[in-house]
Design a protein around this motif. Sequence first.
Motif, PDB file in Angstrom:
ATOM      1  N   VAL A  71     -23.207 -98.454 -62.589  1.00 18.73           N
ATOM      2  CA  VAL A  71     -23.622 -97.631 -63.736  1.00 18.73           C
ATOM      3  C   VAL A  71     -22.413 -97.002 -64.407  1.00 18.73           C
ATOM      4  O   VAL A  71     -22.286 -97.008 -65.639  1.00 18.73           O
ATOM      5  N   GLN A  72     -21.475 -96.464 -63.619  1.00 20.28           N
ATOM      6  CA  GLN A  72     -20.318 -95.803 -64.204  1.00 20.28           C
ATOM      7  C   GLN A  72     -19.403 -96.792 -64.917  1.00 20.28           C
ATOM      8  O   GLN A  72     -18.892 -96.503 -66.005  1.00 20.28           O
ATOM      9  N   TYR A  74     -20.279 -99.596 -66.319  1.00 19.31           N
ATOM     10  CA  TYR A  74     -20.922-100.013 -67.574  1.00 19.31           C
ATOM     11  C   TYR A  74     -20.880 -98.896 -68.610  1.00 19.31           C
ATOM     12  O   TYR A  74     -20.659 -99.136 -69.803  1.00 19.31           O
ATOM     13  N   ASP A  75     -21.079 -97.651 -68.163  1.00 11.99           N
ATOM     14  CA  ASP A  75     -21.006 -96.516 -69.105  1.00 11.99           C
ATOM     15  C   ASP A  75     -19.621 -96.400 -69.722  1.00 11.99           C
ATOM     16  O   ASP A  75     -19.482 -96.021 -70.893  1.00 11.99           O
ATOM     17  N   LEU A  76     -18.586 -96.716 -68.945  1.00 16.39           N
ATOM     18  CA  LEU A  76     -17.223 -96.592 -69.445  1.00 16.39           C
ATOM     19  C   LEU A  76     -16.816 -97.763 -70.344  1.00 16.39           C
ATOM     20  O   LEU A  76     -16.008 -97.583 -71.257  1.00 16.39           O
ATOM     21  N   THR A  77     -17.371 -98.951 -70.065  1.00 14.92           N
ATOM     22  CA  THR A  77     -16.898-100.147 -70.769  1.00 14.92           C
ATOM     23  C   THR A  77     -17.918-100.775 -71.699  1.00 14.92           C
ATOM     24  O   THR A  77     -17.554-101.504 -72.622  1.00 14.92           O
ATOM     25  N   HIS A  78     -19.209-100.528 -71.422  1.00 14.80           N
ATOM     26  CA  HIS A  78     -20.297-101.211 -72.147  1.00 14.80           C
ATOM     27  C   HIS A  78     -20.102-102.722 -72.110  1.00 14.80           C
ATOM     28  O   HIS A  78     -20.406-103.430 -73.071  1.00 14.80           O
ATOM     29  N   THR A  83     -18.644-105.034 -65.455  1.00 15.86           N
ATOM     30  CA  THR A  83     -19.522-104.680 -64.341  1.00 15.86           C
ATOM     31  C   THR A  83     -19.541-105.791 -63.303  1.00 15.86           C
ATOM     32  O   THR A  83     -19.532-105.534 -62.091  1.00 15.86           O
ATOM     33  N   GLY A 137     -12.719 -91.101 -65.767  1.00 11.96           N
ATOM     34  CA  GLY A 137     -13.076 -92.185 -66.671  1.00 11.96           C
ATOM     35  C   GLY A 137     -12.144 -93.380 -66.609  1.00 11.96           C
ATOM     36  O   GLY A 137     -11.904 -94.022 -67.625  1.00 11.96           O
ATOM     37  N   GLY A 203     -26.557 -87.334 -62.282  1.00 11.79           N
ATOM     38  CA  GLY A 203     -25.326 -88.050 -62.573  1.00 11.79           C
ATOM     39  C   GLY A 203     -24.801 -88.844 -61.387  1.00 11.79           C
ATOM     40  O   GLY A 203     -25.250 -88.666 -60.242  1.00 11.79           O
ATOM     41  N   VAL A 204     -23.826 -89.712 -61.654  1.00  9.07           N
ATOM     42  CA  VAL A 204     -23.315 -90.595 -60.605  1.00  9.07           C
ATOM     43  C   VAL A 204     -22.655 -89.829 -59.468  1.00  9.07           C
ATOM     44  O   VAL A 204     -22.667 -90.274 -58.317  1.00  9.07           O
TER      45      VAL A 204
END
Length: 439
Positions: A71-72, A74-78, A83, A137, A203-204
Amino acid sequence: MPNDHHSSTRPSEASPPADPVPSPPEAAAPWYRRAFADLSPLRDHADYRRVWVGQAVSSIGQQMTAVAVSVQVYDLTHSAFATGVVGLFSFVPLIAFGLYGGVIADRVDRRKLGLIGAAGLALVSAVLAVQAIAGLGQVAVLYAAVAAQACFFALSSPARSAMIPRLVPSHQLPAANALNTVSMNLGMTVGPMLGGLLIGAYGVQSAFLVDTVAFTGTLYAMWRLPTMRPLGEGKARASVLDGLRFLREQPNLRTSFLADLAAMIFGLPRSLFPAIAVTFYGGDARTVGLLVSAPAVGALIGALFSGWVARIHRQGVAVLAAVAAWGLAIATFGLLHNLWLGLLLLALAGCADTVSMIFRSTMMQVAAPDEMRGRLQGIFMVVVVGGPRLGDFESGAVAALTSPATSVITGGLACVAAVLLLAARRPAFLTYDARHPTP
């Protein structure tokens, strides 16, 4: 870390436990009690009970961390690719260090190695929690943490598995291995669910913190164990090649490894689940999730209803029958394109895999000498980690040349054909008797 001068609460050295005949009350238990997993290893052996509870709790925590890392990232890189690279950073150390973890387990005190592994995994989870709370991040930090986790796991897992025959007598090993499967599949089913709930609410960092705390159970269990130096001679000369040579020279153990490889390479179409969800069922990502979780659910059910396994002595026959059942379930899954029937077939395949795993693990623990168990567990880890990746390639390549349905069907049938070939080439495997184990 504790030294070898143990406290009076622990024996100074572990030796294989006595192996009495099961008591008559156990044998006379009603059928509905005997159908459930045999809890006698947990009831009779405090050391095994502490190890099992610690591993069950830490397995749930590790699966929560796996979800949180994905999840983290993907949130940082989209990026789905970024992932996916998480798996690569885990896969390479598991292969590279798995074999050498087995070698080390056959040279040193396995209890101490288990302590180091658990402490290292807890430390990595703590680092993940700190970076999430601090909002660093940095994807590189996450990749490095995943690689470190894999290293600690690969170095200590063979030692933990090699301990089991020193904690319970041989007649309880099938039950102990079934219980280990319960703890593993509890982690795979409960961990992602709890992780998702925690991440969504807090949150993570919450998942990382829970995972860090969860390792206290394993650390306590390892601390309470007696010294577990390998038995036998030649520990200082233990090497990876010795383990491979031993496996090559022991036909029954080698056949059990080949049967497992056949199941994973030919009968594990997990890389096709996204395509199957669309082409078979017209589904979406939720359908993929159901397909991925169905084998784990079946495996958990199979482990929970494993009370019968201790009464099976022809364990070679049981392994080949279970692998053949896996292949038939997968081939039928490719033929019938009804979602709920497909999920049932995948669950049946997972159940068959649990049966195979219980007997294969028991054969390896009983038929192999103690001083070789670490190296065999290391080889086993490489097979378990590498086999599914080869299966991903095989199923994807056949699907690209034909279709997803054809790949699934032919893979399942190839698994069955491999079982028949193994039975024909190694008929003595069919006569393997747990009461007179020979490697």
